[in-house]
Design a protein around this motif. Structure first.
Motif, PDB file in Angstrom:
ATOM      1  N   ALA A   6       0.843  -1.194   0.000  1.00  9.44           N
ATOM      2  CA  ALA A   6       0.000   0.000   0.000  1.00  9.44           C
ATOM      3  C   ALA A   6       0.880   1.245   0.000  1.00  9.44           C
ATOM      4  N   GLY A   7       0.481   2.221  -0.817  1.00  7.63           N
ATOM      5  CA  GLY A   7       1.265   3.434  -0.968  1.00  7.63           C
ATOM      6  C   GLY A   7       2.263   3.384  -2.100  1.00  7.63           C
ATOM      7  N   GLY A   8       2.463   2.202  -2.642  1.00  7.00           N
ATOM      8  CA  GLY A   8       3.428   2.030  -3.720  1.00  7.00           C
ATOM      9  C   GLY A   8       2.854   2.378  -5.079  1.00  7.00           C
ATOM     10  N   SER A   9       3.665   2.119  -6.107  1.00  2.00           N
ATOM     11  CA  SER A   9       3.301   2.482  -7.479  1.00  2.00           C
ATOM     12  C   SER A   9       3.561   1.321  -8.430  1.00  2.00           C
ATOM     13  N   LEU A  10       2.794   1.300  -9.500  1.00  6.11           N
ATOM     14  CA  LEU A  10       3.007   0.388 -10.612  1.00  6.11           C
ATOM     15  C   LEU A  10       2.652   1.123 -11.897  1.00  6.11           C
ATOM     16  N   ARG A  11       3.278   0.705 -12.986  1.00  9.94           N
ATOM     17  CA  ARG A  11       2.894   1.216 -14.288  1.00  9.94           C
ATOM     18  C   ARG A  11       2.498   0.059 -15.184  1.00  9.94           C
ATOM     19  N   LEU A  12       1.267   0.075 -15.617  1.00 11.61           N
ATOM     20  CA  LEU A  12       0.774  -0.932 -16.546  1.00 11.61           C
ATOM     21  C   LEU A  12       0.986  -0.458 -17.981  1.00 11.61           C
ATOM     22  N   SER A  13       1.250  -1.407 -18.853  1.00  6.11           N
ATOM     23  CA  SER A  13       1.396  -1.118 -20.272  1.00  6.11           C
ATOM     24  C   SER A  13       0.468  -2.025 -21.062  1.00  6.11           C
ATOM     25  N   CYS A  14       0.045  -1.534 -22.190  1.00  6.52           N
ATOM     26  CA  CYS A  14      -0.800  -2.324 -23.084  1.00  6.52           C
ATOM     27  C   CYS A  14      -0.346  -2.030 -24.508  1.00  6.52           C
ATOM     28  N   VAL A  15       0.208  -3.043 -25.150  1.00  4.30           N
ATOM     29  CA  VAL A  15       0.712  -2.897 -26.511  1.00  4.30           C
ATOM     30  C   VAL A  15      -0.315  -3.433 -27.495  1.00  4.30           C
ATOM     31  N   ALA A  16      -0.564  -2.656 -28.527  1.00  2.00           N
ATOM     32  CA  ALA A  16      -1.544  -3.043 -29.547  1.00  2.00           C
ATOM     33  C   ALA A  16      -0.842  -3.450 -30.828  1.00  2.00           C
ATOM     34  N   SER A  17      -1.442  -4.389 -31.521  1.00  2.00           N
ATOM     35  CA  SER A  17      -0.915  -4.805 -32.821  1.00  2.00           C
ATOM     36  C   SER A  17      -2.082  -5.172 -33.723  1.00  2.00           C
ATOM     37  N   GLY A  18      -1.827  -5.138 -34.997  1.00  2.00           N
ATOM     38  CA  GLY A  18      -2.824  -5.602 -35.956  1.00  2.00           C
ATOM     39  C   GLY A  18      -3.518  -4.508 -36.739  1.00  2.00           C
ATOM     40  N   ARG A  19      -3.776  -3.384 -36.123  1.00  2.00           N
ATOM     41  CA  ARG A  19      -4.431  -2.278 -36.831  1.00  2.00           C
ATOM     42  C   ARG A  19      -3.846  -0.971 -36.326  1.00  2.00           C
ATOM     43  N   THR A  20      -4.276   0.103 -36.912  1.00  3.40           N
ATOM     44  CA  THR A  20      -3.724   1.413 -36.561  1.00  3.40           C
ATOM     45  C   THR A  20      -4.146   1.796 -35.154  1.00  3.40           C
ATOM     46  N   PHE A  21      -3.182   1.783 -34.260  1.00  3.16           N
ATOM     47  CA  PHE A  21      -3.447   2.058 -32.848  1.00  3.16           C
ATOM     48  C   PHE A  21      -4.033   3.438 -32.647  1.00  3.16           C
ATOM     49  N   SER A  22      -3.514   4.412 -33.372  1.00  6.17           N
ATOM     50  CA  SER A  22      -3.937   5.794 -33.172  1.00  6.17           C
ATOM     51  C   SER A  22      -5.392   6.019 -33.558  1.00  6.17           C
ATOM     52  N   GLY A  23      -5.988   5.073 -34.216  1.00  4.05           N
ATOM     53  CA  GLY A  23      -7.388   5.192 -34.607  1.00  4.05           C
ATOM     54  C   GLY A  23      -8.367   4.783 -33.520  1.00  4.05           C
ATOM     55  N   TYR A  24      -7.855   4.358 -32.363  1.00  2.00           N
ATOM     56  CA  TYR A  24      -8.709   3.848 -31.301  1.00  2.00           C
ATOM     57  C   TYR A  24      -8.642   4.701 -30.044  1.00  2.00           C
ATOM     58  N   VAL A  25      -9.784   4.852 -29.433  1.00  2.94           N
ATOM     59  CA  VAL A  25      -9.852   5.311 -28.059  1.00  2.94           C
ATOM     60  C   VAL A  25      -9.421   4.136 -27.185  1.00  2.94           C
ATOM     61  N   MET A  26      -8.641   4.419 -26.152  1.00  2.00           N
ATOM     62  CA  MET A  26      -8.142   3.350 -25.288  1.00  2.00           C
ATOM     63  C   MET A  26      -8.627   3.542 -23.862  1.00  2.00           C
ATOM     64  N   GLY A  27      -9.046   2.455 -23.260  1.00  3.09           N
ATOM     65  CA  GLY A  27      -9.529   2.508 -21.891  1.00  3.09           C
ATOM     66  C   GLY A  27      -8.880   1.447 -21.023  1.00  3.09           C
ATOM     67  N   TRP A  28      -8.936   1.688 -19.726  1.00  2.24           N
ATOM     68  CA  TRP A  28      -8.536   0.699 -18.733  1.00  2.24           C
ATOM     69  C   TRP A  28      -9.751   0.395 -17.845  1.00  2.24           C
ATOM     70  N   PHE A  29      -9.937  -0.868 -17.579  1.00  5.09           N
ATOM     71  CA  PHE A  29     -10.975  -1.339 -16.677  1.00  5.09           C
ATOM     72  C   PHE A  29     -10.319  -2.264 -15.658  1.00  5.09           C
ATOM     73  N   ARG A  30     -11.060  -2.591 -14.599  1.00  5.37           N
ATOM     74  CA  ARG A  30     -10.545  -3.548 -13.635  1.00  5.37           C
ATOM     75  C   ARG A  30     -11.674  -4.392 -13.075  1.00  5.37           C
ATOM     76  N   GLN A  31     -11.313  -5.579 -12.613  1.00  6.13           N
ATOM     77  CA  GLN A  31     -12.283  -6.474 -12.010  1.00  6.13           C
ATOM     78  C   GLN A  31     -11.680  -7.099 -10.765  1.00  6.13           C
ATOM     79  N   ALA A  32     -12.282  -6.772  -9.637  1.00  3.26           N
ATOM     80  CA  ALA A  32     -11.849  -7.337  -8.360  1.00  3.26           C
ATOM     81  C   ALA A  32     -12.585  -8.660  -8.125  1.00  3.26           C
ATOM     82  N   PRO A  33     -12.033  -9.515  -7.278  1.00  2.00           N
ATOM     83  CA  PRO A  33     -12.684 -10.803  -7.008  1.00  2.00           C
ATOM     84  C   PRO A  33     -14.114 -10.625  -6.516  1.00  2.00           C
ATOM     85  N   GLY A  34     -15.038 -11.324  -7.159  1.00  2.00           N
ATOM     86  CA  GLY A  34     -16.430 -11.271  -6.746  1.00  2.00           C
ATOM     87  C   GLY A  34     -17.187 -10.032  -7.174  1.00  2.00           C
ATOM     88  N   LYS A  35     -16.538  -9.181  -7.957  1.00  2.00           N
ATOM     89  CA  LYS A  35     -17.182  -7.938  -8.397  1.00  2.00           C
ATOM     90  C   LYS A  35     -17.231  -7.861  -9.910  1.00  2.00           C
TER      91      LYS A  35
END
Length: 121
Positions: A13-42
């Motif tokens: 707790a109090g720490g940091s992380l950086r997540l990355s998401c690499v796209a391939s296959g089509r023009t990345f700049s043509g997409y809106v990008m989002g992050w979602f999360r799912q906790a256990p049981g939710k």
């Protein structure tokens, strides 16, 4: 487009992380990008979204001031910098690509496989 998320792990707790998401296959700049999360049981929930140009970003209230979404279109990558992490941030984090700036899960067309973030107290 194929999405590959990475960067999750175990952090105190109090720490940091950086997540990355690499796209391939089509023009990345043509997409809106989002992050979602799912906790256990939710249901999966919206975290952040960034426009194609990266100029505008939007966040869920529970991460405002702690998380930052950004993108590098030259690297086909979207990031989620997570600071001041809390145990309640523990979840599998997913990146997603879509056509519109939206907080609604079903509006996104492509999803990464998810990366686990665990925050210990």
């Amino acid at each position: 487009v194929q999405l590959q998320a990475s960067g999750g792990g175990l952090v105190q707790a109090g720490g940091s992380l950086r997540l990355s998401c690499v796209a391939s296959g089509r023009t990345f700049s043509g997409y809106v990008m989002g992050w979602f999360r799912q906790a256990p049981g939710k249901e999966r929930e919206f975290v952040a979204v960034i426009r194609r140009t990266g100029i505008d970003t939007y966040y869920a209230d529970f991460v405002k001031g702690r998380f930052t979404i950004s993108r590098d279109n030259a690297k086909n990558t979207v990031y989620l910098q997570m600071n001041s992490l809390k145990p309640e941030d523990t979840a599998v984090y997913y990146c997603a690509a879509g056509a519109a700036v939206t907080r609604t899960e079903r509006d996104y067309d492509y999803w990464g496989q998810g990366t686990q973030v665990t925050v210990s107290s």
